[in-house]
Design a protein around this motif. Structure first.
Motif, PDB file in Angstrom:
ATOM      1  N   THR A  60       0.805  -1.228   0.000  1.00  0.00           N
ATOM      2  CA  THR A  60       0.000   0.000   0.000  1.00  0.00           C
ATOM      3  C   THR A  60       0.838   1.278   0.000  1.00  0.00           C
ATOM      4  OG1 THR A  60      -0.127   0.055   2.424  1.00  0.00           O
ATOM      5  CG2 THR A  60      -1.863  -1.153   1.259  1.00  0.00           C
ATOM      6  N   HIS A  61       2.148   1.143  -0.229  1.00  0.00           N
ATOM      7  CA  HIS A  61       2.965   2.360  -0.183  1.00  0.00           C
ATOM      8  C   HIS A  61       4.198   2.198  -1.077  1.00  0.00           C
ATOM      9  CE1 HIS A  61       4.276   5.959   2.449  1.00  0.00           C
ATOM     10  NE2 HIS A  61       5.069   5.926   1.383  1.00  0.00           N
ATOM     11  N   VAL A  62       4.053   2.561  -2.353  1.00  0.00           N
ATOM     12  CA  VAL A  62       5.211   2.573  -3.249  1.00  0.00           C
ATOM     13  C   VAL A  62       5.221   3.887  -4.028  1.00  0.00           C
ATOM     14  CG1 VAL A  62       5.127   0.049  -3.535  1.00  0.00           C
ATOM     15  CG2 VAL A  62       4.102   1.514  -5.296  1.00  0.00           C
ATOM     16  N   HIS A  63       6.381   4.189  -4.616  1.00  0.00           N
ATOM     17  CA  HIS A  63       6.523   5.368  -5.472  1.00  0.00           C
ATOM     18  C   HIS A  63       7.098   4.892  -6.795  1.00  0.00           C
ATOM     19  CE1 HIS A  63       5.663   7.800  -1.952  1.00  0.00           C
ATOM     20  NE2 HIS A  63       6.587   7.125  -1.295  1.00  0.00           N
ATOM     21  N   ALA A  64       6.225   4.583  -7.743  1.00  0.00           N
ATOM     22  CA  ALA A  64       6.656   4.056  -9.043  1.00  0.00           C
ATOM     23  C   ALA A  64       6.350   5.081 -10.114  1.00  0.00           C
ATOM     24  CB  ALA A  64       5.961   2.728  -9.327  1.00  0.00           C
ATOM     25  N   VAL A 150      -5.813   9.833  -1.247  1.00  0.00           N
ATOM     26  CA  VAL A 150      -5.156  11.146  -1.307  1.00  0.00           C
ATOM     27  C   VAL A 150      -4.102  11.192  -0.220  1.00  0.00           C
ATOM     28  CG1 VAL A 150      -5.493  13.643  -1.137  1.00  0.00           C
ATOM     29  CG2 VAL A 150      -7.314  12.216  -2.097  1.00  0.00           C
ATOM     30  N   LYS A 151      -2.926  11.702  -0.581  1.00  0.00           N
ATOM     31  CA  LYS A 151      -1.830  11.764   0.383  1.00  0.00           C
ATOM     32  C   LYS A 151      -1.610  13.183   0.890  1.00  0.00           C
ATOM     33  CE  LYS A 151       2.921  10.755   1.184  1.00  0.00           C
ATOM     34  NZ  LYS A 151       3.643   9.551   1.537  1.00  0.00           N
ATOM     35  N   ILE A 152      -1.403  13.316   2.200  1.00  0.00           N
ATOM     36  CA  ILE A 152      -0.790  14.561   2.689  1.00  0.00           C
ATOM     37  C   ILE A 152       0.595  14.199   3.214  1.00  0.00           C
ATOM     38  CG2 ILE A 152      -2.894  15.866   3.188  1.00  0.00           C
ATOM     39  CD1 ILE A 152      -2.493  15.115   6.171  1.00  0.00           C
ATOM     40  N   ALA A 252       0.915   6.840   7.404  1.00  0.00           N
ATOM     41  CA  ALA A 252       2.088   6.244   6.751  1.00  0.00           C
ATOM     42  C   ALA A 252       3.209   6.094   7.773  1.00  0.00           C
ATOM     43  CB  ALA A 252       2.538   7.120   5.587  1.00  0.00           C
ATOM     44  N   HIS A 253       4.084   5.124   7.528  1.00  0.00           N
ATOM     45  CA  HIS A 253       5.293   4.934   8.344  1.00  0.00           C
ATOM     46  C   HIS A 253       4.950   4.722   9.830  1.00  0.00           C
ATOM     47  CE1 HIS A 253       7.122   6.304   4.667  1.00  0.00           C
ATOM     48  NE2 HIS A 253       6.609   7.508   4.787  1.00  0.00           N
ATOM     49  N   LEU A 254       4.020   3.790  10.080  1.00  0.00           N
ATOM     50  CA  LEU A 254       3.574   3.492  11.450  1.00  0.00           C
ATOM     51  C   LEU A 254       3.023   4.756  12.135  1.00  0.00           C
ATOM     52  CD1 LEU A 254       6.426   1.061  12.717  1.00  0.00           C
ATOM     53  CD2 LEU A 254       4.140   0.426  11.870  1.00  0.00           C
ATOM     54  N   THR A 308       5.821  -0.613   1.850  1.00  0.00           N
ATOM     55  CA  THR A 308       7.295  -0.690   1.848  1.00  0.00           C
ATOM     56  C   THR A 308       8.001   0.644   1.634  1.00  0.00           C
ATOM     57  OG1 THR A 308       7.213  -1.120  -0.508  1.00  0.00           O
ATOM     58  CG2 THR A 308       7.346  -3.047   0.978  1.00  0.00           C
ATOM     59  N   ASP A 309       7.417   1.552   0.838  1.00  0.00           N
ATOM     60  CA  ASP A 309       8.103   2.764   0.375  1.00  0.00           C
ATOM     61  C   ASP A 309       9.091   2.458  -0.752  1.00  0.00           C
ATOM     62  OD1 ASP A 309       7.984   5.483   0.617  1.00  0.00           O
ATOM     63  OD2 ASP A 309       9.401   5.653   2.263  1.00  0.00           O
ATOM     64  N   LEU A 310       8.962   1.296  -1.398  1.00  0.00           N
ATOM     65  CA  LEU A 310       9.851   0.975  -2.519  1.00  0.00           C
ATOM     66  C   LEU A 310       9.641   1.967  -3.662  1.00  0.00           C
ATOM     67  CD1 LEU A 310       9.562  -2.900  -2.448  1.00  0.00           C
ATOM     68  CD2 LEU A 310      11.709  -1.607  -2.322  1.00  0.00           C
TER      69      LEU A 310
HETATM   70 ZN   LIG Z   1       6.722   7.154   0.833  1.00  0.00          ZN
END
Ligand SMILES: [Zn+2]
Length: 379
Positions: A60-64, A150-152, A252-254, A308-310
């Motif tokens: 649920t957390h990647v930057h592709a 949507v991300k903040i 995000a990130h715990l 993951t933030d991959l």
């Molecule tokens: Zn990230």
């Protein structure tokens, strides 16, 4: 099972080659071969990725921000679904927002249904006339195009200021109508608010984030004592949760409560609309006391999403990314699903060996419940 998996790999590789040839472009299959070889490298790693794939995992957390059919082949083979997250920042880590968005859309459209987009808006426009209605109109358009979240980002609370010099916090009333609109459209807010506590602490080479702050001094609050304290920013985040009970928020990130799962548990008890992802913080779960983390994940098995933030960036080769992604998935699987020993910065970490139903929730079910639409509904 094992043979089936190998057969699937073979079928996918052949299918990819045939498809490529049919379009008259005989693409290099080298990255696919590299990927297959990695899967075959060590029996443990292979078993791990095989078992990981059997969960129909959702990251649920990647930057592709790059498209490549060989990469799509990998995610298809891992039965993987992704949330591709855009970030609006003024340091251009992923380029300007328009370019970033175009690249993310390219990745999502080429993913054969394996990726969905998490959009963002530029909070630096917050003083412009009609900021909220304009932002909402744009978001609605993007939701209609398939955007699911949507991300903040941490610039709200840590960087963005008002003319009087005070910091704009995530619960600022200027964002209220936007949060209402996200909830009304049944979408999810992904909130990267604040930073790991090490950002406010003296340099410590043992910290998982030591290298990050060395390379990104602008986010190293130890050097900026005039910026808001972490407690102040998290209190504003908690206020946002309390004020918007109908808005699903994934921290995000715990949720930046990475050093103590008890802090996360307190928020889960207080705010039923709050969940967290594990992105880039699995190391923290590894170094907290094993039984405490294990009990937390079992007790709150409905509230933790795998992430993951991959990254898959435009200047990166597909082979590098394939290696990095598979190694991360294999490591995380080993830690959460087995009792094997991992090595982290010279420490021996024993895997959590979580029960299968808990793994299923963390790797699959929670993503679908907290981010509706992230996986296209079957058939
Ligand atoms: Zn990230």
């Amino acid at each position: 099972m094992h043979l089936d998996f190998k057969k699937n790999v073979f079928v996918v590789l052949v299918a990819a080659t045939v498809t490529a040839s049919a379009f008259g472009v005989l693409r290099s299959t080298i990255p696919s071969i590299v990927a297959a070889a990695l899967l075959d490298q060590a029996p443990n790693a292979r078993n791990g990725l095989q078992a990981f794939a059997a969960m129909d995992p959702v990251d649920t957390h990647v930057h592709a921000f790059k498209s490549d059919p060989d990469f799509t082949t990998l995610i298809a083979r891992l039965h993987l679904h992704l949330l591709d997250i855009c970030v609006a920042d003024r340091h251009l880590i992923y380029g300007d927002l328009t370019t970033e968005l175009a690249r993310a859309n390219g990745f999502v459209h080429g993913s054969q249904g394996h990726a969905k987009l998490c959009i963002t808006f530029d909070p630096f426009d917050f003083q412009q006339k009609d900021f909220a209605p304009k932002t909402i109109a744009k978001l609605r358009q993007q939701f209609a195009d398939g955007v699911v979240a949507v991300k903040i980002w941490k610039n709200i609370g840590m960087e963005l200021t008002k003319p009087d010099g005070s910091y704009v916090m995530p619960d600022d009333p200027v964002f209220g109508p936007i949060y209402n609109a996200i909830a009304a459209e049944n979408k999810t807010l992904v909130a990267h608010v604040a930073e790991p506590s090490s950002s406010w602490q003296a340099p410590n080479p043992d910290s998982p984030d030591y290298d990050y702050y060395k390379e990104n001094p602008q986010w190293y609050m130890y050097l900026h004592p005039d910026h808001p304290r972490k407690e102040v920013i998290l209190a504003a985040r908690d206020h946002l949760l309390a004020e918007n009970p109908n808005l699903r928020v994934v921290g995000a990130h715990l949720g930046s409560m990475e050093t103590d799962v008890d802090e996360i548990a307190k928020r889960f008890d207080r705010y039923p609309n709050f969940a967290v992802d594990t992105a880039a913080r699995m190391e923290y779960l590894m170094i907290e006391p094993r039984e405490k983390v294990r009990n937390f994940l079992i007790k709150y098995q409905d509230r933790v999403l795998y992430g993951t933030d991959l990254e898959f960036l435009s200047d990166e080769t597909t082979a590098e990314a394939l290696k990095d992604w598979q190694e991360t998935y294999a490591r995380d699987w080993k830690f959460l699903a087995t009792d094997q020993t991992l090595d982290y910065k010279g420490r021996k970490i024993e895997g959590l060996n979580l029960p299968a139903p808990v793994l299923r929730r963390i790797f699959h079910d929670n993503a679908i419940r907290w981010i509706p639409g992230i996986v296209p509904s079957a058939k």
